[in-house]
Structures are given as structure tokens and as C-alpha cells.
Scaffold this motif. Structure first.
Motif, PDB file in Angstrom:
ATOM      1  N   GLN A  26      40.209  50.362  34.855  1.00 51.65           N
ATOM      2  CA  GLN A  26      41.566  50.835  35.105  1.00 51.65           C
ATOM      3  C   GLN A  26      42.433  49.763  35.755  1.00 51.65           C
ATOM      4  O   GLN A  26      42.024  49.130  36.722  1.00 51.65           O
ATOM      5  N   ILE A  27      43.619  49.553  35.197  1.00 47.32           N
ATOM      6  CA  ILE A  27      44.512  48.494  35.682  1.00 47.32           C
ATOM      7  C   ILE A  27      45.810  49.025  36.267  1.00 47.32           C
ATOM      8  O   ILE A  27      46.711  48.249  36.591  1.00 47.32           O
ATOM      9  N   MET A  32      49.995  42.973  36.328  1.00 51.98           N
ATOM     10  CA  MET A  32      49.404  42.307  35.173  1.00 51.98           C
ATOM     11  C   MET A  32      50.418  41.326  34.591  1.00 51.98           C
ATOM     12  O   MET A  32      51.562  41.714  34.309  1.00 51.98           O
ATOM     13  N   GLY A  33      49.986  40.103  34.422  1.00 55.05           N
ATOM     14  CA  GLY A  33      50.903  39.076  33.957  1.00 55.05           C
ATOM     15  C   GLY A  33      50.392  38.332  32.742  1.00 55.05           C
ATOM     16  O   GLY A  33      49.222  38.410  32.382  1.00 55.05           O
ATOM     17  N   TRP A  34      51.325  37.644  32.114  1.00 53.24           N
ATOM     18  CA  TRP A  34      51.005  36.703  31.041  1.00 53.24           C
ATOM     19  C   TRP A  34      51.483  35.318  31.482  1.00 53.24           C
ATOM     20  O   TRP A  34      52.591  35.173  32.021  1.00 53.24           O
ATOM     21  N   PHE A  35      50.642  34.339  31.223  1.00 53.01           N
ATOM     22  CA  PHE A  35      50.970  32.939  31.450  1.00 53.01           C
ATOM     23  C   PHE A  35      50.692  32.181  30.166  1.00 53.01           C
ATOM     24  O   PHE A  35      50.015  32.683  29.257  1.00 53.01           O
ATOM     25  N   TYR A  52      51.614  50.234  38.161  1.00 52.53           N
ATOM     26  CA  TYR A  52      52.141  51.530  37.741  1.00 52.53           C
ATOM     27  C   TYR A  52      53.336  51.397  36.790  1.00 52.53           C
ATOM     28  O   TYR A  52      53.999  52.382  36.492  1.00 52.53           O
ATOM     29  N   GLY A  53      53.586  50.165  36.329  1.00 42.40           N
ATOM     30  CA  GLY A  53      54.641  49.952  35.342  1.00 42.40           C
ATOM     31  C   GLY A  53      56.039  50.147  35.868  1.00 42.40           C
ATOM     32  O   GLY A  53      56.963  50.392  35.093  1.00 42.40           O
ATOM     33  N   VAL A  54      56.212  49.981  37.170  1.00 47.08           N
ATOM     34  CA  VAL A  54      57.506  50.248  37.777  1.00 47.08           C
ATOM     35  C   VAL A  54      58.541  49.200  37.388  1.00 47.08           C
ATOM     36  O   VAL A  54      59.690  49.520  37.074  1.00 47.08           O
ATOM     37  N   ASN A  55      58.152  47.933  37.410  1.00 44.32           N
ATOM     38  CA  ASN A  55      59.099  46.855  37.127  1.00 44.32           C
ATOM     39  C   ASN A  55      58.449  45.812  36.229  1.00 44.32           C
ATOM     40  O   ASN A  55      57.238  45.636  36.243  1.00 44.32           O
ATOM     41  N   THR A  56      59.295  45.108  35.511  1.00 43.75           N
ATOM     42  CA  THR A  56      58.851  43.953  34.734  1.00 43.75           C
ATOM     43  C   THR A  56      59.774  42.780  35.047  1.00 43.75           C
ATOM     44  O   THR A  56      60.975  42.967  35.318  1.00 43.75           O
ATOM     45  N   ASN A  72      48.431  52.173  30.544  1.00 47.27           N
ATOM     46  CA  ASN A  72      47.372  52.345  31.537  1.00 47.27           C
ATOM     47  C   ASN A  72      46.252  53.253  31.033  1.00 47.27           C
ATOM     48  O   ASN A  72      45.104  53.106  31.448  1.00 47.27           O
ATOM     49  N   ALA A  73      46.576  54.151  30.150  1.00 50.78           N
ATOM     50  CA  ALA A  73      45.542  55.029  29.601  1.00 50.78           C
ATOM     51  C   ALA A  73      44.542  54.249  28.755  1.00 50.78           C
ATOM     52  O   ALA A  73      43.376  54.633  28.649  1.00 50.78           O
ATOM     53  N   LYS A  74      45.015  53.167  28.154  1.00 49.43           N
ATOM     54  CA  LYS A  74      44.141  52.327  27.331  1.00 49.43           C
ATOM     55  C   LYS A  74      43.691  51.073  28.052  1.00 49.43           C
ATOM     56  O   LYS A  74      43.010  50.230  27.463  1.00 49.43           O
ATOM     57  N   ASN A  75      44.102  50.924  29.306  1.00 48.51           N
ATOM     58  CA  ASN A  75      43.753  49.722  30.082  1.00 48.51           C
ATOM     59  C   ASN A  75      44.153  48.451  29.335  1.00 48.51           C
ATOM     60  O   ASN A  75      43.397  47.472  29.285  1.00 48.51           O
TER      61      ASN A  75
END
Length: 123
Positions: A26-27, A32-35, A52-56, A72-75
Motif C-alpha cells: 500500500q502506497i 510518490m515521485g518520478w525522476f 493520499y493524492g491531495v496534491n501534485t 491507491n487501490a492498485k498500488n
């Protein structure tokens, strides 16, 4: 947490591939980031989705072209890349961090890394 990035490959300039990053657990409570990284250069921040996906947030050069999202359901975390340019050619890494207060744009803030997926953009 183990992260597995996928979706890279050869793309045309102007193309719209989507990268995926599957996590082993669970994430929802992680940023979670991309580089991305090219040989001889430092790893560069691309985008982050806060817990919790609040901001990007995005690096300026990716703003408006790339979209980060999470399920988040699929991690799983995604990076939708649009209007690709040859200079987007790089190895793309997904990463996760536990601390909310550490700087999300710095690779050293992240605790977990995927193996990277190469995106090559041809002109």
C-alpha cells in the motif's frame, strides 16, 4: 516497498506514452515521485503526487505536458507523458518517500526506488 516501473520504450516526438509504477504494498501514505536521468547528469525531478493524492507538483519543464496520477487501490502510480520531445529521452525512475516534510524534488529524500525504465524519443 518494492517498485516496478514499466512502459518505457521507443516513442516518436509528439507521442504520448504512459509509464506505470507498481508497488509491492500500500502506497497511500507515501509521496510518490518520478525522476529521470541521462548519462552524465544528475537525476532530475519530474513530478510528485503527495500522499493520499491531495496534491501534485511538476518540474517547470514538464508542467502542462506530463501528468502524474495514482491509484491507491492498485498500488500504482502513473506518468502520462504528452507532446514528447527528443530531450525527454532518459531513464525514468519512480520513487516513494515516507516523510512528508522532506523536499519532494530531491532524490535523497526518497526511501524507495524502482529499477528505471528507458524512454527514447526519436525526432
Amino acid at each position: 516497498v518494492q517498485l516496478q516501473a514499466s512502459g518505457g520504450g521507443l516513442a516518436q516526438a509528439g507521442g504520448s506514452p504512459r509509464l506505470s509504477c507498481a508497488a509491492s504494498e500500500q502506497i497511500s501514505s507515501y509521496d510518490m515521485g518520478w525522476f529521470r536521468q541521462v548519462p552524465g547528469k544528475e537525476r532530475e525531478f519530474v513530478a510528485v503526487t503527495r500522499r493520499y493524492g491531495v496534491n501534485t507538483y511538476y518540474a517547470d519543464s514538464m508542467k502542462g505536458r506530463f501528468t502524474i496520477s495514482r491509484d491507491n487501490a492498485k498500488n500504482t502510480v502513473y506518468l502520462q507523458m504528452n507532446s514528447l520531445k527528443p530531450e525527454d529521452t532518459a531513464v525514468y525512475y519512480c520513487a516513494g518517500k515516507r516523510s512528508y516534510y522532506s523536499d519532494y524534488s530531491r532524490p535523497t529524500a526518497y526511501d524507495y526506488w524502482g529499477q528505471g525504465t528507458l524512454v527514447t524519443v526519436s525526432s
